[in-house]
Design an enzyme around this catalytic site. Structure first.
Site, PDB file in Angstrom:
ATOM      1  N   THR A  67       0.856  -1.176   0.000  1.00 22.75           N
ATOM      2  CA  THR A  67       0.000   0.000   0.000  1.00 22.75           C
ATOM      3  C   THR A  67       0.897   1.232   0.000  1.00 22.75           C
ATOM      4  O   THR A  67       2.115   1.117  -0.187  1.00 22.75           O
ATOM      5  CB  THR A  67      -1.028  -0.064   1.158  1.00 22.75           C
ATOM      6  OG1 THR A  67      -1.922   1.037   1.025  1.00 22.75           O
ATOM      7  CG2 THR A  67      -0.376  -0.028   2.526  1.00 22.75           C
ATOM      8  N   LYS A  71       3.298   0.987  -4.090  1.00 21.32           N
ATOM      9  CA  LYS A  71       2.655   0.226  -5.178  1.00 21.32           C
ATOM     10  C   LYS A  71       3.390   0.332  -6.518  1.00 21.32           C
ATOM     11  O   LYS A  71       3.330  -0.575  -7.328  1.00 21.32           O
ATOM     12  CB  LYS A  71       1.198   0.683  -5.356  1.00 21.32           C
ATOM     13  CG  LYS A  71       0.269   0.208  -4.241  1.00 21.32           C
ATOM     14  CD  LYS A  71      -1.167   0.574  -4.553  1.00 21.32           C
ATOM     15  CE  LYS A  71      -2.086   0.147  -3.427  1.00 21.32           C
ATOM     16  NZ  LYS A  71      -3.501   0.404  -3.702  1.00 21.32           N
ATOM     17  N   ASP A 107      -6.993  -4.607  -7.118  1.00 19.51           N
ATOM     18  CA  ASP A 107      -7.958  -3.534  -6.779  1.00 19.51           C
ATOM     19  C   ASP A 107      -9.071  -3.413  -7.826  1.00 19.51           C
ATOM     20  O   ASP A 107     -10.259  -3.403  -7.495  1.00 19.51           O
ATOM     21  CB  ASP A 107      -7.240  -2.181  -6.683  1.00 19.51           C
ATOM     22  CG  ASP A 107      -6.508  -2.003  -5.354  1.00 19.51           C
ATOM     23  OD1 ASP A 107      -6.858  -2.692  -4.382  1.00 19.51           O
ATOM     24  OD2 ASP A 107      -5.585  -1.177  -5.305  1.00 19.51           O
TER      25      ASP A 107
HETATM   26  P1  NDP Z   1      -4.069   8.285  -4.384  1.00 20.04           P
HETATM   27  O1  NDP Z   1      -3.400   9.172  -3.384  1.00 20.04           O
HETATM   28  O2  NDP Z   1      -3.248   7.560  -5.385  1.00 20.04           O
HETATM   29  O3  NDP Z   1      -5.120   9.205  -5.232  1.00 20.04           O
HETATM   30  C1  NDP Z   1      -5.999  10.091  -4.578  1.00 20.04           C
HETATM   31  C2  NDP Z   1      -6.932  10.738  -5.608  1.00 20.04           C
HETATM   32  O4  NDP Z   1      -7.870  11.560  -4.898  1.00 20.04           O
HETATM   33  C3  NDP Z   1      -6.215  11.657  -6.599  1.00 20.04           C
HETATM   34  O5  NDP Z   1      -6.888  11.610  -7.838  1.00 20.04           O
HETATM   35  C4  NDP Z   1      -6.389  13.040  -5.938  1.00 20.04           C
HETATM   36  O6  NDP Z   1      -6.340  14.094  -6.871  1.00 20.04           O
HETATM   37  C5  NDP Z   1      -7.797  12.907  -5.394  1.00 20.04           C
HETATM   38  N1  NDP Z   1      -8.055  13.832  -4.295  1.00 20.04           N
HETATM   39  C6  NDP Z   1      -7.682  13.701  -2.998  1.00 20.04           C
HETATM   40  N2  NDP Z   1      -8.128  14.744  -2.279  1.00 20.04           N
HETATM   41  C7  NDP Z   1      -8.792  15.559  -3.147  1.00 20.04           C
HETATM   42  C8  NDP Z   1      -9.491  16.794  -3.011  1.00 20.04           C
HETATM   43  N3  NDP Z   1      -9.598  17.415  -1.831  1.00 20.04           N
HETATM   44  N4  NDP Z   1     -10.079  17.336  -4.111  1.00 20.04           N
HETATM   45  C9  NDP Z   1      -9.985  16.710  -5.324  1.00 20.04           C
HETATM   46  N5  NDP Z   1      -9.331  15.536  -5.513  1.00 20.04           N
HETATM   47  C10 NDP Z   1      -8.749  14.978  -4.438  1.00 20.04           C
HETATM   48  O7  NDP Z   1      -4.969   7.318  -3.552  1.00 20.04           O
HETATM   49  P2  NDP Z   1      -5.578   5.885  -3.993  1.00 20.04           P
HETATM   50  O8  NDP Z   1      -5.997   5.966  -5.409  1.00 20.04           O
HETATM   51  O9  NDP Z   1      -4.662   4.808  -3.572  1.00 20.04           O
HETATM   52  O10 NDP Z   1      -6.851   5.811  -3.042  1.00 20.04           O
HETATM   53  C11 NDP Z   1      -8.011   6.577  -3.321  1.00 20.04           C
HETATM   54  C12 NDP Z   1      -9.149   6.074  -2.456  1.00 20.04           C
HETATM   55  O11 NDP Z   1      -9.437   4.723  -2.803  1.00 20.04           O
HETATM   56  C13 NDP Z   1      -8.841   6.072  -0.950  1.00 20.04           C
HETATM   57  O12 NDP Z   1      -9.941   6.613  -0.288  1.00 20.04           O
HETATM   58  C14 NDP Z   1      -8.708   4.601  -0.602  1.00 20.04           C
HETATM   59  O13 NDP Z   1      -9.179   4.330   0.694  1.00 20.04           O
HETATM   60  C15 NDP Z   1      -9.622   3.968  -1.627  1.00 20.04           C
HETATM   61  N6  NDP Z   1      -9.290   2.572  -1.936  1.00 20.04           N
HETATM   62  C16 NDP Z   1     -10.244   1.622  -1.717  1.00 20.04           C
HETATM   63  C17 NDP Z   1      -9.985   0.303  -1.987  1.00 20.04           C
HETATM   64  C18 NDP Z   1     -11.052  -0.713  -1.716  1.00 20.04           C
HETATM   65  O14 NDP Z   1     -10.739  -1.910  -1.813  1.00 20.04           O
HETATM   66  N7  NDP Z   1     -12.287  -0.327  -1.409  1.00 20.04           N
HETATM   67  C19 NDP Z   1      -8.694  -0.155  -2.523  1.00 20.04           C
HETATM   68  C20 NDP Z   1      -7.756   0.930  -2.777  1.00 20.04           C
HETATM   69  C21 NDP Z   1      -8.062   2.240  -2.470  1.00 20.04           C
HETATM   70  P3  NDP Z   1      -4.936  14.791  -7.280  1.00 20.04           P
HETATM   71  O15 NDP Z   1      -4.300  13.892  -8.303  1.00 20.04           O
HETATM   72  O16 NDP Z   1      -5.350  16.107  -7.830  1.00 20.04           O
HETATM   73  O17 NDP Z   1      -4.121  14.914  -6.019  1.00 20.04           O
END
Ligand code: NDP
Length: 285
Positions: A67, A71, A107
């Protein structure tokens, strides 16, 4: 009497990792199946990943989950990477084949099973809006494209990340994908079949937050999916439910991605109900 006191080891490397609930469901599954396996949740700093991976080779781990922030970095420490994990550009599960360590990404596969089995929707031919362009969004985008989604529109705050995801989706997964910068309210139109929140907006402890989307123009059959498993019902899911729309929470994805990993590691059918109940208990449901 013959005895075997040796446990098989798997686990998770991350930083931070203390709040990762995966061990709860994997340990419950091992117990239910009578397997002498252990799932260890281990804090590994970014600079320690290469040593940690050498460690699991030396100790004969059967596999490992990765995680934040490992990754992507783990990919060059493996013997091979599965084609879809390569398309996604990230590995969340490592499995053993003899002495070789193989990278997988469960995922997006977990999401796909959730939308098909719990959501009752086949993504083939569907028009999808994905919010976010991080690791979860990339995995979901690739699996939806491979499952035949007709169109993927990616909204992301950061232009660079969003464009990079769309360019990879087009070149690696042959997806019909486009990018929109997310700087104001996203209006979900009636052409959209599936909306996926793949951002961390609304994730515990920030449970009051909601992605800036309007569902006013959505079709009644729109399916609203949130990848966030904690809280179990995000504000987005609650808003969609209040409008009578179909919803999918992050719990099925979390259970199925773990179940797929369990089967990759043990070669046995995962006790999914046991895994779901263990997680539900951990989330206080
Ligand atoms: P990352 O950090 O790789 O990506 C986060 C994403 O959220 C980016 O696109 C980021 O945009 C966006 N983001 C975060 N805060 C904001 C904000 N305030 N306004 C706009 N955009 C925002 O995280 P992950 O992709 O690894 O995880 C994302 C979510 O997925 C998490 O909540 C995690 O818990 C969930 N998840 C769930 C799983 C499941 O099995 N249910 C498995 C894996 C993850 P930007 O690029 O602009 O920063």
């Amino acid at each position: 009497m013959p005895a075997n006191y040796k446990a098989e080891l798997v686990g998770c490397f991350g930083d931070p990792v203390a709040e990762n609930p995966t061990g709860v469901m994997q340990e419950a599954a091992f117990n239910a199946m009578g397997l002498n396996w252990r799932y260890l949740t281990i804090e590994v700093k970014r600079e320690g990943l290469a040593d940690a991976m050498r460690g699991i080779r030396a100790m004969g781990f059967q596999g490992i989950n990765l995680t934040i922030p490992h990754k992507v970095a783990v990919m060059e420490l493996l013997d091979d990477v599965a084609p879809d994990a390569r398309m996604i550009g990230a590995v969340n599960t490592v499995r053993r084949e003899g002495n070789r360590l193989i990278g997988e990404n469960t995922d997006g596969k977990g999401f796909l099973r959730g939308i098909r089995e719990d959501g009752g929707i086949d993504p083939k031919g569907k028009r999808v809006v994905i919010l976010g362009a991080g690791g979860a969004a990339r995995a979901i985008g690739v699996e939806l494209a491979l499952a035949g989604a007709a169109e993927l529109v990616i909204y992301n705050r950061s232009q660079e990340r969003g464009q990079s995801m769309v360019s990879d989706l087009k070149s690696r997964a042959k997806a019909n994908a486009s990018f929109e910068q997310w700087s104001k309210t996203v209006h979900v139109t009636e052409e959209v079949d599936i909306l996926v929140n793949a951002t961390s907006i609304g994730l515990f402890p920030d449970v009051g937050a909601m992605p800036d989307v309007s569902l006013d123009g959505a079709r009644p059959a729109l399916m609203v999916c949130d990848v966030i498993p904690n809280p179990p019902e995000t504000r987005l899911v609650q808003a969609a439910r209040a409008r009578g729309l179909k919803v999918l929470t992050g719990l099925p994805m979390l259970v199925y991605q773990g179940a797929i990993g369990f089967e990759m590691w043990t070669g046995q059918k995962p006790p999914e109900q046991v895994m779901k109940e263990a997680l539900s208990r951990a989330f206080g449901l």
